[in-house]
Write a protein that holds these residues in place. Structure first.
Motif, short mmCIF file in Angstrom:
data_model
loop_
_atom_site.label_atom_id
_atom_site.label_comp_id
_atom_site.label_asym_id
_atom_site.label_seq_id
_atom_site.Cartn_x
_atom_site.Cartn_y
_atom_site.Cartn_z
N ALA A 1 43.48 26.77 33.30
CA ALA A 1 42.53 27.41 34.20
C ALA A 1 43.02 27.40 35.64
N MET A 2 43.57 26.28 36.08
CA MET A 2 44.09 26.19 37.45
C MET A 2 45.29 27.12 37.64
N ASP A 3 46.11 27.26 36.60
CA ASP A 3 47.24 28.19 36.68
C ASP A 3 46.74 29.63 36.86
N ILE A 4 45.73 29.99 36.09
CA ILE A 4 45.16 31.35 36.19
C ILE A 4 44.60 31.58 37.58
N LEU A 5 43.86 30.61 38.09
CA LEU A 5 43.26 30.76 39.41
C LEU A 5 44.33 30.90 40.49
N GLU A 6 45.34 30.04 40.44
CA GLU A 6 46.39 30.09 41.46
C GLU A 6 47.15 31.41 41.42
N GLN A 7 47.49 31.85 40.24
CA GLN A 7 48.21 33.11 40.09
C GLN A 7 47.37 34.27 40.63
N SER A 8 46.08 34.26 40.34
CA SER A 8 45.19 35.33 40.78
C SER A 8 45.04 35.34 42.29
N LEU A 9 44.87 34.17 42.88
CA LEU A 9 44.75 34.06 44.34
C LEU A 9 46.01 34.58 45.03
N ARG A 10 47.16 34.20 44.53
CA ARG A 10 48.42 34.64 45.14
C ARG A 10 48.57 36.15 45.04
N SER B 1 29.48 32.43 45.01
CA SER B 1 28.28 32.12 45.78
C SER B 1 28.50 32.45 47.24
N GLN B 2 27.42 32.81 47.92
CA GLN B 2 27.47 33.14 49.35
C GLN B 2 28.49 34.24 49.65
N GLY B 3 28.85 35.00 48.64
CA GLY B 3 29.75 36.12 48.84
C GLY B 3 31.22 35.79 48.79
N ASN B 4 31.61 34.55 49.12
CA ASN B 4 33.03 34.24 49.22
C ASN B 4 33.43 32.87 48.68
N VAL B 5 32.53 32.17 48.00
CA VAL B 5 32.86 30.85 47.46
C VAL B 5 33.02 30.95 45.94
N LEU B 6 34.22 30.66 45.46
CA LEU B 6 34.47 30.61 44.02
C LEU B 6 33.92 29.28 43.51
N THR B 7 32.86 29.33 42.73
CA THR B 7 32.19 28.12 42.26
C THR B 7 32.72 27.77 40.87
N LEU B 8 33.33 26.60 40.76
CA LEU B 8 34.01 26.20 39.53
C LEU B 8 33.33 24.98 38.93
N SER B 9 32.68 25.16 37.79
CA SER B 9 31.99 24.04 37.14
C SER B 9 32.22 24.11 35.63
N PRO B 10 33.37 23.61 35.18
CA PRO B 10 33.69 23.66 33.74
C PRO B 10 32.86 22.65 32.95
N GLU C 1 35.73 38.71 45.17
CA GLU C 1 35.33 39.43 43.96
C GLU C 1 36.55 39.89 43.16
N LYS C 2 37.58 40.33 43.87
CA LYS C 2 38.80 40.75 43.18
C LYS C 2 39.47 39.57 42.47
N VAL C 3 39.45 38.40 43.11
CA VAL C 3 40.01 37.20 42.48
C VAL C 3 39.25 36.88 41.20
N MET C 4 37.92 36.97 41.25
CA MET C 4 37.13 36.67 40.07
C MET C 4 37.49 37.58 38.91
N TYR C 5 37.58 38.88 39.16
CA TYR C 5 37.89 39.81 38.08
C TYR C 5 39.34 39.68 37.61
N LYS C 6 40.23 39.34 38.52
CA LYS C 6 41.62 39.08 38.12
C LYS C 6 41.69 37.86 37.19
N CYS C 7 40.90 36.83 37.52
CA CYS C 7 40.84 35.65 36.65
C CYS C 7 40.26 36.01 35.28
#
Length: 454
Positions: free
Chosen positions: A439-448, A418-427, A402-408
């Motif tokens: 988008a991938m840069d944002i996701l990677e930066q947020s995960l790190r 989905s299922q509490g812990n799956v980041l579902t990506l469908s552009p 959830e924190k990753v989602m809001y950081k993104c």
């Protein structure tokens, strides 16, 4: 209310949480809060929906824009945005149709409805040559359940736990998500469920020696149950992104033939190019007896769904399977025809595969470097990134997801969990190279960043 209950974390992210409160306080204007308060005043509260996160003012291409002018690349879109928001082909087709025949009453047909039915029959593999239209995917599921009973004389169905087939009472009967079924009392009689592909037991490693033990169990059930008319499932699960191998679906087809069951594929969120093919089942070298379409069919403008069936299942002339007011909607059919035309003329299937390959490489590289990523799975432009606290135990990293989602979202990327812990990506399938890279840069930066402080 237990906000961390697993029953709430199935189809999407939870709409009541501390992380959400923090994000809203940091980003929303006074006007946005006032509108959200008014929205909550008049709408019934329900999980996954109300209260809402934000107020959207515009949508265009791959973007959503809120009332404060903040833009988000939309990697969720409720699976309606294959050709992007406000697609000019679709808008033009609907406007032209509004000027000539905005509504077609029952008893009559119309040219757009005939053209769309013919086009779908031409696109569909095998002998899926008969169609019925409906105003939404859940209605298409209802028609299929009725047709099964009429065609087979059997009232039982088998579906998968954790599956989603819509929110009406008959749809949640065959669906398998607790957030829709719990507390509803008796559901549709004969609605049987079995474990899905890659179930939680499989994730724990208990099925490593036999990847299709779930199908062994399906056959065990069929040996002991009579009157099973159909098996209904999502060929590729859209929410937490489960992509079975070819052998799984081929054995399913064999099982249905052996036990004289109809095979229904619910492709409401995945058809029309999402997986890199027009229909997801085309990846498996088989043809179902019934396939259900929806969501993106209306181009993100008009609600539209369809049921495609084999010629020999045209057996219900004496009853009404659907008979919906907007069954042969001229606007919906015009929108759907424009969607199909745009996909073909702009080669979006090829583009989805190209962009999907880039997405796969980026996500797999992230998995190698970021311990929190337990699994990456997907196909075409549909990917799931599963976050875990420990790769060995596969304990779900729910709070971190959830924190990753809001950081993104802080940086302009929106998706669902989905299922509490799956980041579902469908552009959207119209996404450009530059947009996907961003988008991938944002996701990677947020995960790190989240992993560093977890």
């Amino acid at each position: 209310m237990k906000l961390n209950s697993e029953s709430l974390r199935t189809e999407g992210d939870v709409n009541l949480s501390q992380n959400r409160d923090i994000w809203q306080k940091n980003h929303l204007s006074e006007e946005a809060f006032q509108l959200l308060e008014e929205d909550s005043r008049y709408y019934l509260q329900q999980s996954l929906s109300t209260p809402c996160l934000n107020v959207i003012e515009k949508s265009y291409g791959i973007y959503l824009e809120d009332i404060d002018g903040r833009k988000y690349m939309d990697f969720h879109g409720n699976s309606v945005h294959q050709v992007g928001y406000g697609n000019e082909y679709v808008v033009k087709a609907v406007k032209e149709q509004l000027d000539t025949l905005p509504f077609s009453p029952r008893r009559y047909t119309n040219k757009p409805a005939i053209k769309l039915a013919k086009k779908l029959a031409e696109l569909s593999p095998g002998n899926l040559n008969k169609v019925l239209f409906a105003p939404g995917g859940t209605s298409a599921v209802s028609m299929a359940l009725k047709l099964v009973r009429k065609a087979t004389g059997k009232y039982k169905t088998i579906s998968m736990w954790d599956s989603f087939h819509g929110a009406t009472l008959d749809a949640i009967s065959v669906g398998g998500e607790a957030v829709f079924r719990s507390g509803m009392g008796p559901l549709l009689p004969g609605s049987l469920h079995v474990m899905p592909y890659n179930s939680y037991r499989c994730l724990l490693g208990e099925c490593n020696k036999c990847p299709f033990k779930c199908l062994d169990y399906l056959e065990y059930v069929l040996e002991r149950e009579g009157e099973v008319g159909a098996l209904i499932l999502e060929p590729i699960r859209c929410t937490d992104v489960q992509v079975p191998p070819k052998e799984y679906h081929q054995r399913l087809r064999q099982i249905c033939d052996r036990y004289n069951m109809l095979l229904i594929y619910d492709e409401i969120p995945t058809a029309l190019g999402r997986t890199g093919k027009m229909f997801a089942f085309e990846h498996y070298g088989i043809v179902p007896d019934i396939v259900l379409l929806g969501k993106g069919m209306g181009g993100g403008i008009f609600p539209m769904a369809a049921m495609l069936v084999r010629d020999d299942l045209d057996v219900a002339a004496d009853i009404a399977l659907g008979h919906y007011t907007h069954e042969k909607s001229t606007l919906g059919c015009a929108a759907a025809l424009a969607v199909l035309q745009y996909i073909e003329e702009h080669q979006l299937l090829e583009h989805a595969n190209k962009m999907g390959n880039y997405m796969k490489v980026r996500l797999k590289n992230m998995q190698k470097q970021i311990e929190m990523i337990g699994d990456v799975r997907g196909i075409g432009l549909l990917y799931g990134v599963e976050l875990v606290n420990d790769r060995q135990s596969k304990e779900k990293a729910i709070n971190e997801a959830e924190k990753v989602m809001y950081k993104c979202m802080d940086n302009g990327l929106s998706f669902k969990i989905s299922q509490g812990n799956v980041l579902t990506l469908s552009p959207p399938l119209v996404i450009s190279d530059q947009e996907l890279e961003r988008a991938m840069d944002i996701l990677e930066q947020s995960l790190r960043e989240i992993e560093r402080f977890s």
